[in-house]
Design a protein around this motif. Structure first.
Motif, short mmCIF file in Angstrom:
data_model
loop_
_atom_site.label_atom_id
_atom_site.label_comp_id
_atom_site.label_asym_id
_atom_site.label_seq_id
_atom_site.Cartn_x
_atom_site.Cartn_y
_atom_site.Cartn_z
N PHE A 74 24.99 32.37 -37.10
CA PHE A 74 25.93 32.90 -36.10
C PHE A 74 26.06 34.42 -36.26
O PHE A 74 27.16 34.98 -36.30
CB PHE A 74 27.30 32.23 -36.22
CG PHE A 74 27.25 30.73 -36.13
CD1 PHE A 74 26.87 30.12 -34.95
CD2 PHE A 74 27.56 29.94 -37.23
CE1 PHE A 74 26.81 28.73 -34.85
CE2 PHE A 74 27.50 28.56 -37.15
CZ PHE A 74 27.12 27.95 -35.96
N SER A 75 24.92 35.06 -36.35
CA SER A 75 24.88 36.51 -36.61
C SER A 75 25.34 37.30 -35.38
O SER A 75 25.21 36.86 -34.24
CB SER A 75 23.47 36.94 -37.00
OG SER A 75 22.60 36.86 -35.89
N SER A 76 25.87 38.48 -35.65
CA SER A 76 26.32 39.36 -34.57
C SER A 76 25.16 39.78 -33.67
O SER A 76 25.35 40.09 -32.49
CB SER A 76 27.02 40.59 -35.15
OG SER A 76 26.14 41.30 -36.03
N ALA A 77 23.95 39.79 -34.23
CA ALA A 77 22.78 40.16 -33.43
C ALA A 77 22.52 39.15 -32.33
O ALA A 77 21.91 39.48 -31.30
CB ALA A 77 21.55 40.28 -34.33
N ASN A 78 22.97 37.92 -32.53
CA ASN A 78 22.78 36.87 -31.52
C ASN A 78 24.01 36.61 -30.68
O ASN A 78 24.02 35.69 -29.87
CB ASN A 78 22.35 35.57 -32.22
CG ASN A 78 20.92 35.60 -32.68
OD1 ASN A 78 20.05 36.17 -32.03
ND2 ASN A 78 20.65 35.00 -33.84
N LEU A 79 25.07 37.39 -30.88
CA LEU A 79 26.29 37.23 -30.10
C LEU A 79 26.06 37.72 -28.68
O LEU A 79 25.67 38.86 -28.46
CB LEU A 79 27.43 38.02 -30.74
CG LEU A 79 28.80 37.91 -30.06
CD1 LEU A 79 29.36 36.50 -30.17
CD2 LEU A 79 29.77 38.94 -30.67
N ILE A 80 26.28 36.84 -27.70
CA ILE A 80 26.05 37.23 -26.29
C ILE A 80 27.31 37.17 -25.44
O ILE A 80 27.28 37.53 -24.27
CB ILE A 80 24.96 36.34 -25.66
CG1 ILE A 80 25.32 34.86 -25.77
CG2 ILE A 80 23.60 36.63 -26.26
CD1 ILE A 80 24.31 33.94 -25.08
N GLY A 81 28.43 36.76 -26.01
CA GLY A 81 29.66 36.72 -25.24
C GLY A 81 30.83 36.22 -26.06
O GLY A 81 30.66 35.47 -27.02
N GLU A 82 32.03 36.65 -25.68
CA GLU A 82 33.25 36.19 -26.32
C GLU A 82 34.28 35.87 -25.26
O GLU A 82 34.40 36.59 -24.26
CB GLU A 82 33.80 37.26 -27.27
CG GLU A 82 32.91 37.54 -28.47
CD GLU A 82 33.51 38.57 -29.41
OE1 GLU A 82 34.12 38.17 -30.43
OE2 GLU A 82 33.39 39.77 -29.11
N SER A 84 38.23 33.43 -24.45
CA SER A 84 39.56 33.14 -24.97
C SER A 84 39.51 32.16 -26.13
O SER A 84 40.31 32.25 -27.07
CB SER A 84 40.43 32.56 -23.86
OG SER A 84 40.52 33.45 -22.77
N PHE A 85 38.58 31.20 -26.08
CA PHE A 85 38.59 30.13 -27.06
C PHE A 85 37.35 30.07 -27.95
O PHE A 85 37.17 29.12 -28.69
CB PHE A 85 38.76 28.78 -26.36
CG PHE A 85 40.07 28.65 -25.64
CD1 PHE A 85 41.26 28.64 -26.34
CD2 PHE A 85 40.11 28.56 -24.27
CE1 PHE A 85 42.48 28.52 -25.69
CE2 PHE A 85 41.32 28.45 -23.60
CZ PHE A 85 42.52 28.43 -24.31
N GLY A 86 36.50 31.07 -27.88
CA GLY A 86 35.33 31.02 -28.73
C GLY A 86 34.32 32.10 -28.44
O GLY A 86 34.51 32.94 -27.56
N SER A 87 33.23 32.06 -29.21
CA SER A 87 32.15 33.03 -29.07
C SER A 87 30.86 32.30 -28.75
O SER A 87 30.64 31.17 -29.19
CB SER A 87 31.98 33.82 -30.38
OG SER A 87 33.17 34.49 -30.73
N VAL A 88 29.98 32.97 -27.99
CA VAL A 88 28.73 32.36 -27.55
C VAL A 88 27.56 33.10 -28.21
O VAL A 88 27.50 34.33 -28.18
CB VAL A 88 28.58 32.41 -26.01
CG1 VAL A 88 27.29 31.71 -25.59
CG2 VAL A 88 29.79 31.75 -25.34
N PHE A 89 26.66 32.32 -28.80
CA PHE A 89 25.51 32.88 -29.50
C PHE A 89 24.21 32.37 -28.90
O PHE A 89 24.13 31.21 -28.48
CB PHE A 89 25.55 32.49 -30.98
CG PHE A 89 26.75 32.97 -31.73
CD1 PHE A 89 26.70 34.17 -32.43
CD2 PHE A 89 27.92 32.24 -31.74
CE1 PHE A 89 27.81 34.62 -33.13
CE2 PHE A 89 29.04 32.68 -32.43
CZ PHE A 89 28.99 33.88 -33.13
N LYS A 90 23.22 33.23 -28.87
CA LYS A 90 21.87 32.82 -28.50
C LYS A 90 21.25 32.12 -29.69
O LYS A 90 21.42 32.55 -30.85
CB LYS A 90 21.04 34.05 -28.12
CG LYS A 90 19.60 33.75 -27.74
CD LYS A 90 18.88 35.05 -27.40
CE LYS A 90 17.42 34.83 -27.06
NZ LYS A 90 16.73 36.11 -26.76
#
Length: 273
Positions: A74-82, A84-90
């Motif tokens: 769940f690295s920040s490099a793969n973070l594609i969106g945030e 209200s209730f969570g974060s989305v990763f590629k």
């Protein structure tokens, strides 16, 4: 052409089409078939024996460990969106043919996050439409610290969300920096796609669904720039009218809308002009 001749077929989705007849025996010839969706039709007959193993696995089987690996921890490099209730990763699910996915990890410390997860699972469980983001599976378990872990896994939308296209900010990708622009035709097609999704949710589902959080960041764009409505964490379900004629009741989860939310009519107006 016989369907059994489609030797490279992996995903077969003909759900929600009101089709009838016998399930073709030639379907058993699709040796690479992994996922079969035929719900909400009137087919008769048995599923070919070669596909029996699919019956209990219409959704991907994933675990915390597999999602951790797919997103490189769940690295920040793969973070594609945030949201209200969570974060989305590629992520890339190597155990499923290097399948490219978007993994929404629910922030369970946020008030209402668990209810949002259940609402989204309920909303996405029985709906299929070309203008809705397709959920591939859900994961509910514990992480390596024995803490509750919940996530939803979606198809990955290579062109991001509509908000990124409407605002003239540079886009950074592996190859170059480029400005995203939408032509008038593309804008009109997106409006039509979103309207089709809403018509389906409001009128063609067994229980009508109100999205309640429709905004540009929740409209995703696939490789052909087809719009897909996503994020059903605040969805509301409208029950059918009772026999005594009383007004419709509804079941709702959480607070309606988010900061920066604009009514759909205003969104579409802004999109066109």
């Amino acid at each position: 052409m016989e369907i059994g001749n489609w030797k490279n077929l992996q995903y077969f989705d003909i759900s929600q089409n009101m089709m009838s007849g016998k399930i073709p025996a030639t379907l058993g010839g699709c040796v690479t078939l992994e996922f079969l969706y035929m719900t909400r039709n009137s087919f008769e007959g048995p599923i070919p024996s070669s596909l029996e193993t699919l019956r209990g696995n219409f959704l991907l089987n994933v675990s915390y460990q597999s999602l951790l690996k797919a997103t490189d921890g769940f690295s920040s490099a793969n973070l594609i969106g945030e949201g209200s209730f969570g974060s989305v990763f590629k992520g890339i699910l190597h155990d499923h043919g290097a399948l490219l996915v978007a993994v929404k990890v629910i922030n369970l410390s946020h008030h209402g996050a668990s209810k949002s997860f259940l609402a989204e699972c309920e909303a996405l469980r029985n709906i299929r439409h070309r203008n809705l983001v397709k959920v591939l599976t859900a994961c509910s378990g514990v992480d390596y610290q024995d803490r509750d872990f919940k996530a939803l896994v979606y198809e990955f939308m290579v062109n991001g969300n509509l908000d990124e296209w409407l605002h003239s900010t540079p886009r950074t990708n592996e190859a170059s920096k480029e400005q995203r622009n939408l032509s008038v035709i593309q804008r009109m097609n997106i409006v039509i796609d979103v309207a089709n999704a809403l018509e389906y949710l409001h009128h063609d589902c067994e229980t009508a669904i109100l999205h309640c959080d429709l905004k540009p960041s929740n409209v995703l764009l696939d490789d052909e720039m087809t719009a897909r409505v996503g994020d059903f964490g605040l969805a509301r379900f409208l029950l059918k009218q009772t026999q005594d004629g009383s007004t419709n009741q509804s079941s709702s989860i959480g607070v309606r809308g988010t900061m920066g939310y604009v009514a759909p009519s205003e969104n579409l107006k802004f999109l066109i002009y």
